[in-house]
Motif scaffolding. Sequence first.
Motif, PDB file in Angstrom:
ATOM      1  N   ALA A  33     -37.918  66.799  84.074  1.00 57.38           N
ATOM      2  CA  ALA A  33     -39.155  66.202  84.308  1.00 57.38           C
ATOM      3  C   ALA A  33     -39.340  65.021  85.397  1.00 57.38           C
ATOM      4  N   LEU A  34     -38.014  64.233  85.192  1.00 60.68           N
ATOM      5  CA  LEU A  34     -37.715  63.251  85.981  1.00 60.68           C
ATOM      6  C   LEU A  34     -37.676  63.522  87.459  1.00 60.68           C
ATOM      7  N   LYS A  35     -37.368  64.718  87.800  1.00 63.78           N
ATOM      8  CA  LYS A  35     -37.022  65.265  89.096  1.00 63.78           C
ATOM      9  C   LYS A  35     -38.196  66.041  89.613  1.00 63.78           C
ATOM     10  N   SER A  88     -38.162  55.889  81.468  1.00 61.75           N
ATOM     11  CA  SER A  88     -38.945  56.340  82.935  1.00 61.75           C
ATOM     12  C   SER A  88     -40.106  57.179  82.670  1.00 61.75           C
ATOM     13  N   LEU A  89     -40.052  57.617  81.610  1.00 54.31           N
ATOM     14  CA  LEU A  89     -41.142  59.006  81.242  1.00 54.31           C
ATOM     15  C   LEU A  89     -42.175  58.081  80.659  1.00 54.31           C
ATOM     16  N   LEU A  90     -41.965  56.845  80.085  1.00 52.23           N
ATOM     17  CA  LEU A  90     -43.331  56.136  79.210  1.00 52.23           C
ATOM     18  C   LEU A  90     -43.943  55.182  80.345  1.00 52.23           C
ATOM     19  N   LYS A  91     -45.026  55.413  80.215  1.00 56.05           N
ATOM     20  CA  LYS A  91     -46.089  54.392  80.977  1.00 56.05           C
ATOM     21  C   LYS A  91     -45.734  53.044  80.718  1.00 56.05           C
ATOM     22  N   ASP A  92     -46.093  52.034  81.817  1.00 57.71           N
ATOM     23  CA  ASP A  92     -45.704  50.868  81.582  1.00 57.71           C
ATOM     24  C   ASP A  92     -46.419  50.164  80.312  1.00 57.71           C
ATOM     25  N   ASP A  93     -47.577  50.575  79.915  1.00 56.41           N
ATOM     26  CA  ASP A  93     -48.105  50.052  78.583  1.00 56.41           C
ATOM     27  C   ASP A  93     -48.059  51.081  77.598  1.00 56.41           C
ATOM     28  N   GLY A  94     -46.979  51.957  77.681  1.00 54.91           N
ATOM     29  CA  GLY A  94     -46.821  53.087  76.652  1.00 54.91           C
ATOM     30  C   GLY A  94     -46.017  52.482  75.610  1.00 54.91           C
ATOM     31  N   VAL A  95     -46.003  53.495  74.391  1.00 57.29           N
ATOM     32  CA  VAL A  95     -45.356  53.016  73.108  1.00 57.29           C
ATOM     33  C   VAL A  95     -44.282  54.362  72.790  1.00 57.29           C
ATOM     34  N   ILE A  96     -43.350  53.949  72.137  1.00 58.30           N
ATOM     35  CA  ILE A  96     -42.180  54.842  71.951  1.00 58.30           C
ATOM     36  C   ILE A  96     -41.871  54.768  70.461  1.00 58.30           C
ATOM     37  N   ALA A  97     -41.851  55.611  69.649  1.00 55.56           N
ATOM     38  CA  ALA A  97     -41.304  55.518  68.129  1.00 55.56           C
ATOM     39  C   ALA A  97     -40.026  56.277  68.050  1.00 55.56           C
ATOM     40  N   ILE A  98     -38.938  55.953  67.482  1.00 57.44           N
ATOM     41  CA  ILE A  98     -37.928  56.575  67.361  1.00 57.44           C
ATOM     42  C   ILE A  98     -37.539  56.470  66.089  1.00 57.44           C
ATOM     43  N   ASN A  99     -37.329  57.489  65.057  1.00 56.84           N
ATOM     44  CA  ASN A  99     -37.014  57.993  63.823  1.00 56.84           C
ATOM     45  C   ASN A  99     -35.456  57.909  63.572  1.00 56.84           C
ATOM     46  N   TYR A 100     -34.993  57.106  62.671  1.00 59.54           N
ATOM     47  CA  TYR A 100     -33.512  57.346  62.716  1.00 59.54           C
ATOM     48  C   TYR A 100     -33.253  57.120  60.994  1.00 59.54           C
ATOM     49  N   ALA A 101     -32.409  58.017  60.537  1.00 59.78           N
ATOM     50  CA  ALA A 101     -31.893  57.994  59.010  1.00 59.78           C
ATOM     51  C   ALA A 101     -30.395  57.555  58.975  1.00 59.78           C
ATOM     52  N   GLY A 102     -30.219  56.386  58.200  1.00 58.82           N
ATOM     53  CA  GLY A 102     -28.569  55.966  58.176  1.00 58.82           C
ATOM     54  C   GLY A 102     -28.543  54.885  57.355  1.00 58.82           C
TER      55      GLY A 102
END
Length: 549
Positions: free
Chosen positions: A368-370, A405-419
Amino acid sequence: MSLEEYIRRVDFYRLGSGATLLVLLAFYSPVMLLVLSPTYGALPAHIFHVYGLGIFAAAGWFLKDQVQLRLGRLAAYMLPVLAFWTPTLQYFVMQQSSMLGNPLGPVITELFGYYPLALLTVAIAGKQIQYSLHLEDMGDVAAEHVPLVGSYLVYSLGEHFAKALLSRFIGFTVVFSRAGLQFVIAILYAAVVPSKMLLLAIPSVLFSITADVHFGGIGGVNSAIQSEGYSILARQESYTGYISVLENHNDGFRVMRCDHSLLGGQWTKMAPGYHPQVQDPVYAVFTMLEAVRLVENSHGSHRVDAGSKALVIGLGVGTTPAALMKHGIDTTVVELDPVVVKFAKQYFNFPSNHATTVDDATKFVKRALKTPSAHQYDYIVHDVFTGGAEPAELFTIDFLHDLSSLLKDDGVIAINYAGDLALYPTGLVVRTILATFPTCRIFRENAPPADNENQDFTNMVIFCTKNIGAPLKFRSPEQADFLGSDSRKNYLLPTHEIDPAVFDPIPKGGSRLLVDKEVKRLYKYQDRGALEHWEIMRKVIPAAVWENW
């Protein structure tokens, strides 16, 4: 002696027979791990497997003369009989998995058949190879060590070939199922060492065909687990694990299983007249992931669904991406396992017309980045299997930087992690996320336990933006956000926040961040988390369900 004369002395039939036995044993090694994984989990099955195999193989090599002296041909004739009996013996041992515990259970299971098979195979194959090469004239050192090194090379090549073959064809046919492969290996042992003693294997073969639920269809499994209130709707082997769909008839929910864990689930028993637009998930964390839509933009305004794009890495049962799509968000889903996609569509109401990308997320993101016209996303949801068996390469700072780099400047990322919050892998992953994205908040699924001195294993979601200096805030949810769901009314807005300082301590010898070139170093730290996760899963789903697959 010339080389031509020496070659004429070599007994190629005996040499080939010994090498074939070693290849069969090498093939059995990854198959044995596959057999153990649904009952004990993939990582716990690995913990002592190599050590046990090494000890018994070494014993077989150094005792090969004694085995030959005391048992003679009987030792070879016992090989296919033991290979046929191994699945039956292990079937009964694995029924006691809760009593045996983990990681002791896998070791004891392998003691019933596989480890003795390894000892006998190496002893017999080693002696055949040694006899066939006729190295006595070259001295004791050559006569002993050349066959040893040669045997090790044959075994190693066989194991590498077996792993490559299984990763490509597991689940392709019944023959290439974990239970079926045990049977195939036993048949091949019998082909290499045929004898009348194979009659002793008949009771085991009959049991496997008529009573071992791992060999038959789902009807046998359902008969074994119906007393627990469960039934299996579908199952299939895949290269990410043993995938099945389980229905709980008492409490009314359906889950997708992978080995000894759950990829997600949905409630099926609902009150009359209650019809949410997207099914309620059994875990609140999957509802929390939908809160990416509630994060205010850098100006403190509400985000608009129309025209927004989302990237979801990891499908599970598809609850989160289905909700995003229901809100009108153009959603791209990347899932590694095609079986997961198939079951999500068939049994969990994931839109059947959605073109999910079946691919390795690292490769998808790099491509995607390329791409000159690469999309940038308003939302990214990172939701891959964790809990002690996480694909560590998807949590490195390198991969997270690519996601950024794939996230817009004003975008949001949510990361799920169990531990477990106290364990090194959890802190390493969280510190890596916080180092990638400038503004983050961490929320756990439930309130912390009152007594968490020994462990605090939980699902958590890390919400991040690329905004520097602007705080991450959630707007108040509106009625439309709930999609007619009571679960979303209760769990959509995250509430149990975790102080990032909890993850600041770095143990001696540990790293602050996870980078690509050090991914393999993380594996040795994942065992404890996997064992904790195993205990939790035994409380969620009864032991009989795990044991009967």
